[in-house]
Structures are given as structure tokens and as C-alpha cells.
Design an enzyme around this catalytic site. Structure first.
Site, PDB file in Angstrom:
ATOM      1  N   LEU A  21       0.859  -1.194   0.000  1.00 54.40           N
ATOM      2  CA  LEU A  21       0.000   0.000   0.000  1.00 54.40           C
ATOM      3  C   LEU A  21       0.890   1.237   0.000  1.00 54.40           C
ATOM      4  O   LEU A  21       1.775   1.381   0.850  1.00 54.40           O
ATOM      5  CB  LEU A  21      -0.904   0.007   1.230  1.00 54.40           C
ATOM      6  CG  LEU A  21      -1.746  -1.255   1.463  1.00 54.40           C
ATOM      7  CD1 LEU A  21      -2.656  -1.071   2.683  1.00 54.40           C
ATOM      8  CD2 LEU A  21      -2.565  -1.618   0.244  1.00 54.40           C
ATOM      9  N   CYS A  26       2.325  -1.684   4.508  1.00 54.34           N
ATOM     10  CA  CYS A  26       1.830  -0.324   4.435  1.00 54.34           C
ATOM     11  C   CYS A  26       3.082   0.547   4.465  1.00 54.34           C
ATOM     12  O   CYS A  26       3.850   0.486   5.425  1.00 54.34           O
ATOM     13  CB  CYS A  26       0.992  -0.142   5.702  1.00 54.34           C
ATOM     14  SG  CYS A  26      -0.065   1.237   5.757  1.00 54.34           S
ATOM     15  N   CYS A  27       3.327   1.320   3.419  1.00 53.08           N
ATOM     16  CA  CYS A  27       4.563   2.096   3.333  1.00 53.08           C
ATOM     17  C   CYS A  27       4.668   3.094   4.480  1.00 53.08           C
ATOM     18  O   CYS A  27       3.766   3.910   4.699  1.00 53.08           O
ATOM     19  CB  CYS A  27       4.647   2.849   2.015  1.00 53.08           C
ATOM     20  SG  CYS A  27       6.031   4.006   1.986  1.00 53.08           S
ATOM     21  N   VAL A  28       5.778   3.047   5.206  1.00 48.41           N
ATOM     22  CA  VAL A  28       5.909   3.840   6.434  1.00 48.41           C
ATOM     23  C   VAL A  28       5.815   5.341   6.156  1.00 48.41           C
ATOM     24  O   VAL A  28       5.113   6.068   6.880  1.00 48.41           O
ATOM     25  CB  VAL A  28       7.201   3.473   7.204  1.00 48.41           C
ATOM     26  CG1 VAL A  28       8.463   3.721   6.382  1.00 48.41           C
ATOM     27  CG2 VAL A  28       7.281   4.214   8.523  1.00 48.41           C
ATOM     28  N   ALA A  71       2.286   6.225   5.309  1.00 51.50           N
ATOM     29  CA  ALA A  71       1.368   5.933   6.416  1.00 51.50           C
ATOM     30  C   ALA A  71       1.447   6.983   7.523  1.00 51.50           C
ATOM     31  O   ALA A  71       0.417   7.504   7.964  1.00 51.50           O
ATOM     32  CB  ALA A  71       1.663   4.548   6.980  1.00 51.50           C
TER      33      ALA A  71
END
Lengths: 138, 118, 93
Positions: free
Chosen positions: A45, A83-85, A88
Site C-alpha cells: 500500500l 503499508c509504506c511507512v 502511512a
């Protein structure tokens, strides 16, 4: 007729649920790929796509709950989901660790999603037959 | 698996949304992991390259510093579409950037295994 | 090298034209989401390109067989999966 050899996919979702169709198209595609005997190596994501990981999404009961449908799918097929940090944190998607680090009062990202960097995207791209980007249509 | 070559396409204007910044992060990440990677600025994306941008005015960070470091990050090239520069009236893009201006971008994509747009 | 273009933008989105300009004879275009809305507009598709459209997106948007040009191949998600694997390169717009 011989069926083709199984292949693998990395799926990148960059459109958010309820502002784009990207999560639904990606889910229908992923289900069809697995039905055909292929593997989904990674769901990544990115950008607005991280909203799909929110446990706090609470759509009206007569609408599809895309975050919940995706979680069930990922769990039942044990697909690594990231989930890309960077995407996010900016958008307020935090797991327990990040929530404590930034002294926030809640965490809306839990398993099966892991918060991690773009290395996951690149590694799964290099290890998959195809990488598909499900972008918003606007 | 054949060797991969990545082209990251920025075709959206700066400041109005984050797609350009996020694709730039992907490009730097691919280059940091030693993957052959290049950037293409085309259509409204060429507005990233205009000289004299002062993004402080809209409380945003400049990307020109990142871009000028692109070569240090290991990106192969920053390609720009001449037609798009003309369309947006950008006579001379930011002189601080090492750009490869292309009269036509139609053959460029064929040289890459992975063409990424967000 | 033949490519598959996954095109989900409406015909007046800048990426739609960009996609058509990057499409060469032998390529395929799979229209998904709002991309299918280009079909009844009578636009000029590039020559030698096979056009596919996702049936669920056609159905959702009220596009029946009468609204579609005869050269379009209507496909489901299963065939879309096959298509992405049958070309060497997939470009997502």
C-alpha cells in the site's frame, strides 16, 4: 489443454478506498489470480492506498467494507501485506510501535499489515513475474 | 529473469498533490538498491523543473535539492520532454539540474522493463 | 516487444491520450474502471492494437453490447490475469 505454469504477482495499491475503485479492482484481480493457481507475493500500500489498512474505517452497513474484505483475503491466503511507512505516518496510519513512538492515543494498523519501507516494494517487484499498480482513476 | 530497468514517470504538477514526491521516493529507493533507474518528466510534470520556485510560499519543501542529488543517489538520467517544456512555456529549466532533453519520448519507454506511474 | 496497457482513466484525462501515444501495433489495451467509458465515444484507437474491456466495469456503468464497437473483446478478471502474463511487459496508467 495444459494450464500455464503458475506465476507470481506483486500488487501495489495507490488509490484509497471510498475515493477510488483501486482497492476493489485489485481485490478482484488478486482473487482471480489465486483461483488460477498463481501466487500473490506481496500487497504493497503506497500513497493514498495506505488508507486501506485502517482498522478504524467504519463504512455504513449497506456498503462494502473494503478494508475488512481485504484483511480477510490477505489473512486467508497468508499474503505478506505492507503499508509504506512514509505514506502511512503522514496520513495518520500507525501501528502500536509508531503510535508509542509519536505519543499518539491509538493505533489503527494491525496484522496482517506491517508498516515498512519501500524495500518491501522493490524486493517483491524483483521476485515476482509481474508488478501491477492499481492507481486511482482520477 | 532478465535484468530489470526502471523508468519512473512524473507527469503531474508539483505542490497540488504528492504523487510526484512519492514517485521520486520510489526512484531513489530503486537506485539505492543498485537497480538501474531513471526519471522522466513529461506533461504537467515538467513544472517541477521550472527555475525560481519558492515553495515556502505554500509551506512546502523544495524538491530541487533532492533532484540535484539524483545523480549522487545513482539515478542514470533525468529525461525531460521538450514538447512539454514548450507547452508550459519553460524556456530554460532549472540550470542546477543535469537534464537530458528529448525531442520525442516515444522510444524511451521501450528501453525499460518497468515503467512506473502513480 | 508487445505490451499490455492497463488503462483506467476517462478519455479526457491527460493519461488517456498519453497511453494511446505510447501504444504500438501489436500491443493490447485493457480498459478497466472509468477507462471503459471511452468505448461509446467513437475515438480513434491506434491501429493494430487489440482492445479489451472488463465486463464488470462495463456492466456497472450501463454499457451493454449495443453501446460497444464490434472490435472490443469483453473479458472477466480471470482473462485479465491471463493477459498480464501473456505479454512481457505491463504498463499501468
Amino acid at each position: 489443454m495444459d494450464s500455464p505454469p503458475p506465476q507470481s504477482f506483486a500488487l501495489v495499491i495507490t488509490g484509497a478506498p471510498y475515493s477510488s475503485q483501486a482497492p476493489q479492482t485489485a481485490l478482484n484481480f488478486a482473487e482471480a489470480a489465486i483461483r488460477a493457481g498463481h501466487k500473490v507475493n506481496q500487497v504493497f500500500l503506497y500513497g493514498d492506498g495506505v488508507h486501506l489498512a485502517s482498522n478504524f474505517a467504519s463504512p455504513p452497513s449497506d456498503e462494502s467494507d473494503w478494508p475488512a474484505l481485504w484483511r480477510v483475503f490477505i489473512e486467508s491466503h497468508q499474503i505478506p501485506a505492507t503499508c509504506c511507512v512514509a505514506s502511512a505516518l503522514r496520513r495518520g496510519l500507525l501501528d502500536e510501535t509508531e503510535s508509542r513512538r509519536y505519543e499518539k492515543t491509538g493505533a489503527n494498523v494491525t496484522a496482517p499489515y506491517a508498516i515498512a519501507g519501500l524495500g518491501e516494494w522493490l524486493e517483491s517487484t524483483l521476485n515476482s513475474s509481474r508488478t501491477l499498480y492499481f492507481n486511482p482513476d482520477h | 529473469m532478465t535484468d530489470r530497468r526502471f523508468l519512473f514517470v512524473i507527469d503531474t504538477a508539483p505542490y497540488g498533490h504528492w504523487k510526484g514526491r512519492e514517485i521520486l521516493d520510489m526512484a531513489f529507493s530503486a537506485a539505492a538498491f543498485d537497480q538501474p533507474a531513471a526519471l522522466l518528466f513529461t506533461h504537467a510534470g515538467v513544472n517541477w523543473l521550472r527555475s525560481g520556485q519558492l515553495p515556502d510560499a505554500v509551506q512546502q519543501k523544495s524538491v530541487s535539492k533532492n533532484l540535484s542529488a539524483a545523480m549522487l543517489f545513482g539515478l542514470e538520467a533525468i529525461y525531460v520532454c521538450q514538447e512539454s517544456l514548450d507547452h508550459f512555456g519553460i524556456g530554460k529549466p532549472d540550470p542546477g539540474l543535469e537534464l537530458v532533453v528529448l525531442a520525442s519520448t516515444s522510444d524511451l519507454e521501450a528501453r525499460f522493463t518497468d515503467v512506473v506511474r502513480l | 516487444m508487445p505490451q499490455l496497457h492497463l488503462l483506467n482513466k476517462v478519455a479526457d484525462h491527460p493519461r488517456f491520450t498519453q497511453c494511446l501515444n505510447q501504444t504500438h501495433a501489436g500491443d493490447s489495451i485493457a480498459l478497466t474502471e472509468s477507462g471503459v467509458l471511452a468505448l461509446p465515444t467513437g475515438i480513434d484507437w491506434p491501429e493494430g492494437v487489440v482492445i479489451y474491456a472488463l465486463s464488470a466495469d462495463l456492466e456497472a456503468r450501463g454499457l451493454g453490447p449495443l453501446e460497444l464497437p464490434p472490435f472490443v473483446h469483453v473479458i472477466g478478471y480471470e482473462q485479465l490475469v491471463d493477459l498480464t502474463l501473456s505479454t512481457d511487459k505491463v504498463v499501468c496508467w
